[in-house]
Every structure is written in C-alpha cells, then in structure tokens.
Design an enzyme around this catalytic site. Structure first.
Site, PDB file in Angstrom:
ATOM      1  CG  ASP A 173      -2.189   0.865   0.917  1.00 15.99           C
ATOM      2  OD1 ASP A 173      -2.146   1.687  -0.009  1.00 15.99           O
ATOM      3  OD2 ASP A 173      -3.206   0.729   1.637  1.00 15.99           O
TER       4      ASP A 173
HETATM    5  C1  BGC Z   1      -5.082   3.129   0.110  1.00 11.57           C
HETATM    6  C2  BGC Z   1      -5.236   2.046  -0.920  1.00 11.57           C
HETATM    7  C3  BGC Z   1      -5.144   2.620  -2.313  1.00 11.57           C
HETATM    8  C4  BGC Z   1      -3.831   3.352  -2.458  1.00 11.57           C
HETATM    9  C5  BGC Z   1      -3.608   3.926  -3.842  1.00 11.57           C
HETATM   10  C6  BGC Z   1      -3.865   3.999  -0.162  1.00 11.57           C
HETATM   11  O1  BGC Z   1      -3.852   5.107   0.671  1.00 11.57           O
HETATM   12  O2  BGC Z   1      -4.991   2.555   1.390  1.00 11.57           O
HETATM   13  O3  BGC Z   1      -6.463   1.388  -0.735  1.00 11.57           O
HETATM   14  O4  BGC Z   1      -5.264   1.602  -3.257  1.00 11.57           O
HETATM   15  O5  BGC Z   1      -3.810   4.404  -1.502  1.00 11.57           O
HETATM   16  O6  BGC Z   1      -4.435   4.963  -4.126  1.00 11.57           O
END
Ligand code: BGC
Length: 746
Positions: free
Chosen positions: A293
């Site tokens: 993530d």
């Molecule tokens: C979130 C994810 C997301 C990623 C990319 C993160 O802050 O937890 O769910 O896919 O950002 O946007």
C-alpha cells in the site's frame, strides 16, 4: 489411539484428502504462453539491475486544473526504462504518451502498468461497495465491475487496486464503506464476483484489467476502529473470519495483491514473511505479484520494526513484496542492499518476473497501447445501458429500515413534497468517497431524481435546513415554513461523502451536526415524513428511530443516486436490500455483529434482569438493526421449514408467502449453528441465500442444498474440517427472525 490397521489407513487417507482440499500446494498455472515465457526469460537475462528495480517501483501521476501531470524526474525514469508502473494516470492521450516514452525511449521497451482505484465504478459511479453488498445480488455486482472495467480500460487503465475485501465488524472504521460488510461467507462470494467482473474470462481482451485484492491482511480489524491502527487477534479468528475473502480472490485467479498498512500480532503485513510467502504463495498457491500500500515500506520505520528506509526495503523485499508503491525505497536502496548481500538477486529476479508476467497476461508485450483507444473512450463511457444498470443498482441497494403506517411509497394523491436536509440536493456528496474519475456534476441528486419522476402533477420544494456537520440552526425556520406548504416531507440526512473512507474513522457515529434536531423539529408538523439516509457506514440512529418516520438507508448511490432512490420512493421498485453490517444502538456496543459466540453466561430474553450474565446494565445486547435486516413494501410469511440429511448433503426447504399488497423480492437467508464443537462455534453462520421475486398472494417453496463442507471450520491446528453431531438450521428474513430446526449429521 487407532489400533486397527484398517482404521489407520482410512485416517491417513482422510488426512491426505483434507490436506489436498484445504491446502493446495500446487501453484496454479497462470496461462503464460511459451512465447511470453521466453520473452520474459530473455528480458531477465538482458536487464540491468536498475532496469529490474525500475520494474519493482510504482510511481504516481497527479492531476492539475489543466489535466494530468507527472513529476519531471519520474518522466525521465520512464524514458530510461526504470519505471514499471504508474498510478492515477488515465485518459487515452496521457496514458499513450507515457507508454510511448517507455516503449520508444527505453532500451528494452517494456510496457508499463497503469493502476487506479476503481472502487465503485470509473466514470459511471455505482453505489459505494457497502451499499452494493446490500443488494445480495452477485450478478449485478459482477456486471457493475464489468462496466467499471470497460470504462477504466477505455481510458488507458490496465490495473485496478480493487476489490477491497477486508471484513470489518467495526462501523467506526471509515473504510467499511469500501467493503462488503461483516460476514465472511458473503464477503467471499462478493469478492469472487468483483474479480470476475474486472478480469473477465480473458485478461488480454481490451476491456478487462488486472484486479488487486486488498488490503492483505485483516486491515478491517484495527483496534478501536481507528484507521491504520494495530490489529491483534487469535490465529483462529484470522483464519476463520478475516482471511477467507482474500483466499477466494486467489482461488479465482486475482492477478495481484496489496499488503495492508497494519501489523498482525506484531509483524506489519508489508514485511510479514509468514503472510506473503508461507501462506499466500506456498499454501494458497498465489502466483501473481504483491504490491505494497501507499508508502507502506517506509512506514515500517514508524512501526518500529525497521531502523530506516533501507532496512525497511530489505525486510519488505525479503518477506515477499514485489512492488513498492510510491515509497522509492527499492529504487533508493536495493543496489546497496544487493552489494552488501542483504538481499539476493534471485529474489529481485523473482519479483521482476511476477510483474513481467502480469504484463504478458494483459497482452501488453503484444500491444502496449491496447488500452489506448480513443474511439472506445468516446463510445464506451457512461452509455445509456451503463447508466441504467447504475440506476437499478441504486434502487437495489436501498434498505428500508422502518416504515410505520406505510409512509412509503409516496402516495399518488400527494400534491406537494417538501425535501428538507443538507443532502437533498448535494451533487458532490452523491459519489461518496474513492470515486475514481467520477464527476459530481453528472450526479443526479435526490431533488433532481424526484423531479424527474413527478413531472408537472406534483410540486417539489427544497430547503437545506442545516449543514451536515456543524451547529448552525439558522435554516430551521425556512425549513419549517417550507414544511407547512407541503403535504409530504422527505428529510435528506446523513454524513458528507468524506466522512467515511480512508482516514475517516469516527468515535461517535450518530447523525452529525444538528440533523437530529432538525428532524425532531420537522416531525412536530405532524405531516408524514420519510427520512432518506446517505452515509458510508452503519450509523447510530436511535434518536431518529424514536420518531414516527419512515427510514430508507440509501448509502451514497453514485451517478444515478437520485433516480434510483426515486424509483423506490414512488413504488416502482419495492425495496429488497438487506443490511450486510449490523446497526448498533450505541457506540458502546461496538463491535456488535450477528455471528458472535454464546458465552458461558448468555443473556436470556425471558430473564431480562438476571445479573451475572453477559449483558449491559444500560442497553440491550441486540443491535438496533441486525445483519440481514431490511423491510419491503409487502410482507413475507415463512412456514414449513423442512430438512433432510442424506449422508453429506443437507436439503432444506421453506415456504415463503407474499402476504402483503404488492409484488416484491425477498432475500431468504439460511444460517446454521454447530451446537457442540471441539471449539466453540458462533450462534449463527450464514451459509446460503436466495433472492426471489414473489408475487402478491403467491407462496414459493425455496430449496437450499448445503453439504458437510459448509459445516467445516478451522481447528486449533489450522486445519478445516467438519465435526459430526447436532446442528441447528435457521431460515428467515434476517439473522434475528428465523424459523429453526435441529438436525443430526453423522
Ligand atoms: C489506500 C489504498 C489505495 C492506495 C492507492 C492507499 O492510501 O490505502 O487502498 O489503493 O492508496 O491509491
């Protein structure tokens, strides 16, 4: 002790069978063809270390008022073949230009992945995932993802950070909006439908994209419901309740997996070898790639498990992470770490291979511009068919929580409707959160949706009354005056779109601001009032529930919100949605969910004042609205529950009569309880459902077939199997109101 040889052989065979069915050790064949395999082998032989590390790095693009933009340095890296993937870049020309840099400027011409969070639609925005799950309609969920994939790929995207399959029992956690609720069994079915919808049958088709199941693992169980907080639970709970939806995604062939921000029992997922290697790859046979993530590797330092970013990169790569999302740690430190022999080239190669394989599966080596088709961008986005499905999904996701005196549907004789409330005409809020490339300007508000239906013959008036989340009551008078002019009132209340989603935990989940006061003021007019709720999580609505109003939970419906809700309000569609997450009476009950345990001192409804039992002094144990709950404009009567056990098969039938005044759909739910187990079992577990249309006056016999596999559960040795004995079968309209029958399964 098994003394008898025959028994011993049988036991060994049984163990082998269990092992084979539960823990498949064989990595699945991905479908990489010979030509692609050879191409990847050759690339790996030719690539420099920097080029390899580039493949393991995900960069971000941004948006300015003028359109999409990317950092100059990142652009340079693309041209040098040192960027494997970009996120948040879309629209055909832009993606084409970036891809062209990779293909025409870089030495090895390796195409890039373009990733994006397509969480509930791309341009056509569907209800938030929690709302979608309340449809209990796997087909429409899959169809919606198909549309989302079609639209996203028509704008250059080939990879989505979806589905989010985190089970959560805590409505304080804002990200419940993105999930499928509290139930694991249903969560698995929905997870499968979503992956199927995104990836289709052929990843090489230009309208399918690579899915990414997230957030692995147990991100939905942060302590105190606070986003990013620590997760700590028994291994059995992890296996039984939180891991299965990720596993379902793996079983159906999801192409990638995202690590979660949280730790589990002391080890953050992003450096958790047990999670990523032992469980995901070896035990489950996952053969896609693992991405972190957002900056999750860097965060290992704050977690207190890595000394610095370099150490974090080492831990993470060695634990099985293949791609660093925007943290630049692989880019910055893998060369040194390799020199110092703290990471192995074989591990880097393995990670590169898994990413190149994903590119091959998408057909990007054959045609890197496969998803850059301007005609598709013009013709396959927000088409009438796509909007119609979105509208249908809105009406299917509206849960009727309360309807005294048949306040809903709105009677035909009504002449003037007053819509009052901060969410009655708010285009921006209809999208909820994580709405990809959705455009709020194109959303239909409640006011617009109602006007679209009523035409000339009904007057529709609107007043805001108050804001969603402050203490200003200056609009109450105008709202009251408007109410006086109407013979039917609709109150549009709830949360703002940004009050749920990521980093949006709330400790107090009631109606924010002065909305309860507004409702109480308006109800005093004595006119019929229907409350339309917009929110991204179960709310505590005890005050609202005390009023003589109808309550329709509509979540955030997306582009077609107003039209879909109006279909329900005017009776075109009889509501059939059922909650997939329990509505607590107050925050103190949280976590409250339907599949808890009985305890040694269960509360007994017939002895409400008993002291030394598991209960609160100041609040009942049961929630305000249980899992599976939702009313209809008609009513359903359940009778004649029958069961028949035939060795491994359990047949269940029940009669459901439409005893009300209109046709309607009902979600008939089947639960079981294992009465006595070698470990304690929940009081109920969902094991089946059927959504059926039953005409007014009609009775249908609904048949379920479950097998002993459905009775299986994880044991302390983490093996899953069922135990013979007594079970209770429950069938009903929600998890609390059921018929039941005992069965013995030997
Ligand atoms: C979130 C994810 C997301 C990623 C990319 C993160 O802050 O937890 O769910 O896919 O950002 O946007």
């Amino acid at each position: 002790m098994l003394r008898n040889g025959k028994f011993r052989i049988a036991a060994i065979l049984l163990l082998l069978l269990i092992k084979a069915t539960v823990h498949s050790q064989v990595p699945k064949n991905k479908g990489i063809n010979h030509r692609d395999k050879e191409k990847i082998d050759n690339l790996l032989k030719t690539m420099t270390l920097d080029e390899k590390i580039g493949q393991l790095s995900l960069f971000r693009s941004g948006w300015d008022v003028t359109g999409p933009i990317i950092n100059v340095n990142d652009k340079k890296l693309i041209g040098e073949g040192k960027a494997g993937a970009i996120l948040n870049a879309y629209t055909v020309d832009y993606v084409h230009d970036l891809q062209q840099l990779a293909i025409e400027k870089s030495r090895l011409k390796i195409p890039m992945l373009f990733g994006y969070d397509v969480i509930h639609g791309h341009r056509t925005i569907f209800p938030i995932p929690l709302g979608q799950s309340c449809t209990w309609d796997l087909k429409i969920i899959e169809d919606a993802e198909r549309i989302a994939a079609t639209e996203a790929t028509a704008e250059g995207i080939n990879w989505t950070f979806s589905p989010m399959v985190d089970i959560s029992r805590d409505p304080r956690w804002g990200r419940v909006a993105e999930g499928a609720g509290e139930d694991t069994w249903l969560g698995c079915k929905i997870a499968e439908a979503r992956v199927k919808g995104f990836q289709g049958n052929d990843l090489k088709a230009n309208n399918t994209l690579l899915a990414c199941a997230k957030h692995f693992a147990a991100y939905g169980a942060p302590q105190a419901g606070r986003d990013y907080n620590t997760v700590d639970m028994s291994q059995l709970s992890l296996y039984e309740w939180f891991l299965p939806p990720y596993k379902s995604c793996v079983d159906i062939g999801v192409g990638s997996m995202m690590t979660s921000f949280n730790e589990i029992a002391g080890i953050p997922s992003t450096c958790n070898t047990w999670l990523l290697e032992d469980l995901l790859r070896k035990e489950w046979g996952f053969n896609g790639f693992v991405v972190t993530d957002w900056t999750a590797i860097n965060e290992l330092v704050s977690h207190g498990i890595a000394e610095d970013n370099k150490d974090a990169a080492r831990l993470s790569l060695n634990a099985g992470v293949d791609m660093d999302m925007v943290g630049n740690t692989f880019l910055d430190y893998l060369p040194e770490l390799l020199k110092e022999k703290k990471v192995a080239l074989t591990r880097i190669d393995e990670a590169v291979r898994s990413i190149l394989e994903a590119k091959a599966l998408l057909g990007l080596f054959d045609d890197p511009y496969r998803y850059c088709n301007k005609t598709r961008q013009e013709q396959e986005i927000m088409t009438p068919g796509q909007l119609a499905l979105a509208r249908k999904m809105v009406s299917e996701s509206c849960v009727l929580l309360k309807n005294p005196d048949h306040i809903l549907p709105i009677p035909g004789k009504v002449k003037t409707i007053a819509i009052i409330g901060p969410l009655g005409d708010s285009k921006t809020d209809m999208l909820g959160n994580w709405y990809a490339a959705g455009q709020w300007e194109k959303c239909i508000t409640l006011l617009e949706g109602i006007k679209n239906r009523t035409g000339e013959h009904m007057k529709v008036l609107y007043e805001k009354g108050c804001n969603t989340n402050d203490s200003d009551r200056s609009g109450f008078d105008a709202a009251l005056k408007l109410a006086a002019r109407a013979d039917y009132i609709i109150l549009a209340l709830g949360e703002n779109g940004w009050m749920s989603g990521e980093a949006a935990s709330r400790s107090n989940i009631d109606l924010p601001g002065v909305q309860n006061d507004l409702a109480e003021t308006i109800v005093k007019t004595g006119k019929p009032v229907a409350v339309i709720l917009f929110n991204g999580r179960p709310l505590v609505i005890a005050r609202l529930n005390n009023l003589p109003v109808a309550i329709l939970e509509t979540w955030f419906g997306g582009t077609q919100a107003g039209n879909g809700i109006a279909d329900v309000l005017f009776g075109e569609v009889s509501p059939a949605a059922k909650l997939t997450m329990t509505f607590p009476r107050n925050e103190g009950q949280i976590p409250v969910f339907y599949n808890g345990k009985n305890t040694g001192r269960p509360f007994n409804l017939n002895d409400r004042d008993a002291k030394y039992v598991s209960r609160y002094l100041d609040c009942p144990n049961d929630p305000l609205f249980p899992f599976g709950y939702g009313l209809s404009y008609t009513s359903f009567a359940y009778s004649n529950l029958e069961t028949n056990v035939d060795t491994r098969n359990i047949a269940v039938t029940v009669q459901v009569a439409n005893s009300g005044n209109c046709d309607g759909e009902e979600v008939v739910q089947l639960y079981i309880r294992d009465n006595v187990g070698s470990i304690t079992r929940p009081v109920k577990e969902l094991k089946g459902f059927q959504k059926v249309l039953i005409k007014k006056g009609e009775t249908k016999t609904i048949a379920f077939n479950i097998t002993t596999d459905d009775l299986a559960f994880y044991h302390p040795d983490l093996k899953k199997y069922w135990e013979p004995g007594e079970f209770t079968v429950y069938v009903g309209t929600n998890s609390a109101e059921t018929l039941s029958k005992s069965i013995t399964v030997k």
